[in-house]
Scaffold this motif. Structure first.
Motif, PDB file in Angstrom:
ATOM      1  N   GLN A   1       0.854  -1.177   0.000  1.00 47.77           N
ATOM      2  CA  GLN A   1       0.000   0.000   0.000  1.00 47.77           C
ATOM      3  C   GLN A   1       0.895   1.233   0.000  1.00 47.77           C
ATOM      4  O   GLN A   1       1.670   1.444   0.936  1.00 47.77           O
ATOM      5  CB  GLN A   1      -0.925  -0.009   1.222  1.00 47.77           C
ATOM      6  N   LEU A   2       0.806   2.025  -1.067  1.00 47.22           N
ATOM      7  CA  LEU A   2       1.680   3.174  -1.212  1.00 47.22           C
ATOM      8  C   LEU A   2       1.165   4.338  -0.370  1.00 47.22           C
ATOM      9  O   LEU A   2      -0.005   4.699  -0.430  1.00 47.22           O
ATOM     10  CB  LEU A   2       1.765   3.572  -2.684  1.00 47.22           C
ATOM     11  N   ARG A   3       2.064   4.908   0.414  1.00 50.30           N
ATOM     12  CA  ARG A   3       1.719   6.004   1.316  1.00 50.30           C
ATOM     13  C   ARG A   3       2.181   7.357   0.762  1.00 50.30           C
ATOM     14  O   ARG A   3       2.092   8.373   1.434  1.00 50.30           O
ATOM     15  CB  ARG A   3       2.360   5.758   2.687  1.00 50.30           C
ATOM     16  N   LYS A   4       2.662   7.348  -0.463  1.00 52.64           N
ATOM     17  CA  LYS A   4       3.080   8.570  -1.143  1.00 52.64           C
ATOM     18  C   LYS A   4       2.300   8.687  -2.442  1.00 52.64           C
ATOM     19  O   LYS A   4       2.106   7.697  -3.157  1.00 52.64           O
ATOM     20  CB  LYS A   4       4.585   8.518  -1.432  1.00 52.64           C
ATOM     21  N   GLU A   5       1.857   9.893  -2.763  1.00 48.46           N
ATOM     22  CA  GLU A   5       1.081  10.095  -3.979  1.00 48.46           C
ATOM     23  C   GLU A   5       1.986   9.986  -5.204  1.00 48.46           C
ATOM     24  O   GLU A   5       3.085  10.515  -5.238  1.00 48.46           O
ATOM     25  CB  GLU A   5       0.400  11.459  -3.958  1.00 48.46           C
ATOM     26  N   GLY A   6       1.484   9.286  -6.200  1.00 47.08           N
ATOM     27  CA  GLY A   6       2.212   9.147  -7.447  1.00 47.08           C
ATOM     28  C   GLY A   6       1.258   8.753  -8.547  1.00 47.08           C
ATOM     29  O   GLY A   6       0.168   8.241  -8.286  1.00 47.08           O
TER      30      GLY A   6
ATOM     31  N   PRO B   1      -3.536   7.344 -10.879  1.00 49.21           N
ATOM     32  CA  PRO B   1      -2.935   7.281  -9.538  1.00 49.21           C
ATOM     33  C   PRO B   1      -2.342   5.904  -9.254  1.00 49.21           C
ATOM     34  O   PRO B   1      -2.898   4.866  -9.645  1.00 49.21           O
ATOM     35  CB  PRO B   1      -4.118   7.565  -8.612  1.00 49.21           C
ATOM     36  N   LEU B   2      -1.214   5.902  -8.575  1.00 57.57           N
ATOM     37  CA  LEU B   2      -0.610   4.669  -8.095  1.00 57.57           C
ATOM     38  C   LEU B   2      -0.918   4.556  -6.609  1.00 57.57           C
ATOM     39  O   LEU B   2      -0.506   5.405  -5.821  1.00 57.57           O
ATOM     40  CB  LEU B   2       0.907   4.680  -8.312  1.00 57.57           C
ATOM     41  N   THR B   3      -1.658   3.534  -6.232  1.00 58.10           N
ATOM     42  CA  THR B   3      -2.046   3.367  -4.841  1.00 58.10           C
ATOM     43  C   THR B   3      -1.500   2.093  -4.214  1.00 58.10           C
ATOM     44  O   THR B   3      -1.316   2.034  -2.996  1.00 58.10           O
ATOM     45  CB  THR B   3      -3.573   3.368  -4.704  1.00 58.10           C
ATOM     46  N   SER B   4      -1.239   1.078  -5.027  1.00 53.64           N
ATOM     47  CA  SER B   4      -0.748  -0.186  -4.480  1.00 53.64           C
ATOM     48  C   SER B   4      -0.088  -1.006  -5.569  1.00 53.64           C
ATOM     49  O   SER B   4      -0.348  -0.815  -6.762  1.00 53.64           O
ATOM     50  CB  SER B   4      -1.900  -0.988  -3.851  1.00 53.64           C
TER      51      SER B   4
END
Length: 218
Positions: free
Chosen positions: A182-187, A194-197
């Motif tokens: 689980q990505l905790r930085k916005e990208g 969006p990249l979320t995971s």
């Protein structure tokens, strides 16, 4: 081993030794002109694996020089990743129209050095590792976590061109050989989504840990 973790459209090559007589392109030789023997062998065999994997995609041999933050520069229309540790070198490549990014990492199946786990993990991850260790004592879960995080970064950076710290992804490892990040930085990816995971796979074999992520192209 690596092919067990990646989809069929990814071309993988691995080796447990350094093949003799491998020649580099002059541009690659310039990268490691002052490297010690260990680094030279890792670099050379990694490029050998990568060219073998690219050949299976029909891509002609070409220099694979080091780009931003040490990532290899892949031929146009391809993505890839290289990893190495003691006794193992591997590369995975794919056509960019099928796979947006690849991240593979290999580590020895051994505990992390003292103090490293606290530096690379979140409190929730350490609690998660304790749960895994209580029922599956045969694995060094701290090193598996570290290996997963390395593959996450290798997948993230070519898409975003941004740094991702150890604290910026929360890893959950499943005993079945999969993991989620689980990505905790916005990208965002190259299409602006969006990249979320990320989801990936892990395995332990031959006293090695290998983790891999293949981010599908949109």
């Amino acid at each position: 081993m690596i092919e067990r973790l990646l989809p069929a459209e990814v071309s993988c090559v691995e080796t447990f030794t350094d093949p003799p007589g491998v020649e580099l392109f002059p541009e690659e030789e310039a990268v490691i002109a002052r490297a010690v023997d260990k680094r030279r062998r890792e670099f050379t065999t990694g490029r050998w694996c990568a060219r073998q994997a690219l050949a299976r995609l029909g891509v002609a041999p070409t220099p694979l020089v080091t780009g931003e933050r040490g990532a290899p520069r892949w031929p146009a229309g391809t993505v890839g990743t290289i990893t190495h540790c003691a006794g193992y070198r591997a590369a995975a490549v794919a056509h960019a129209e099928k796979v947006a990014s690849l991240g593979v990492d290999a580590e020895p199946h051994a505990p992390l050095p003292d103090g490293v786990l606290d530096a690379v993990s979140l409190p929730a991850e350490r609690a998660h590792l304790a749960e895994l260790s209580a029922t599956r004592t045969e694995h060094h879960w701290d090193r598996i976590l570290f290996c997963c995080k390395e593959s996450v970064y290798k997948t993230w950076f070519p898409v975003t061109r941004e740094w991702l710290g150890f604290e910026d992804a929360r890893i959950e490892i499943a005993p079945d050989g999969t993991f989620t990040a689980q990505l905790r930085k916005e990208g965002v990816d190259q299409a602006g989504h969006p990249l979320t995971s990320f989801t990936g796979g892990w395995l332990v074999d031959r006293d090695l840990i290998v983790t891999a992520i293949a981010l599908p192209a949109r």
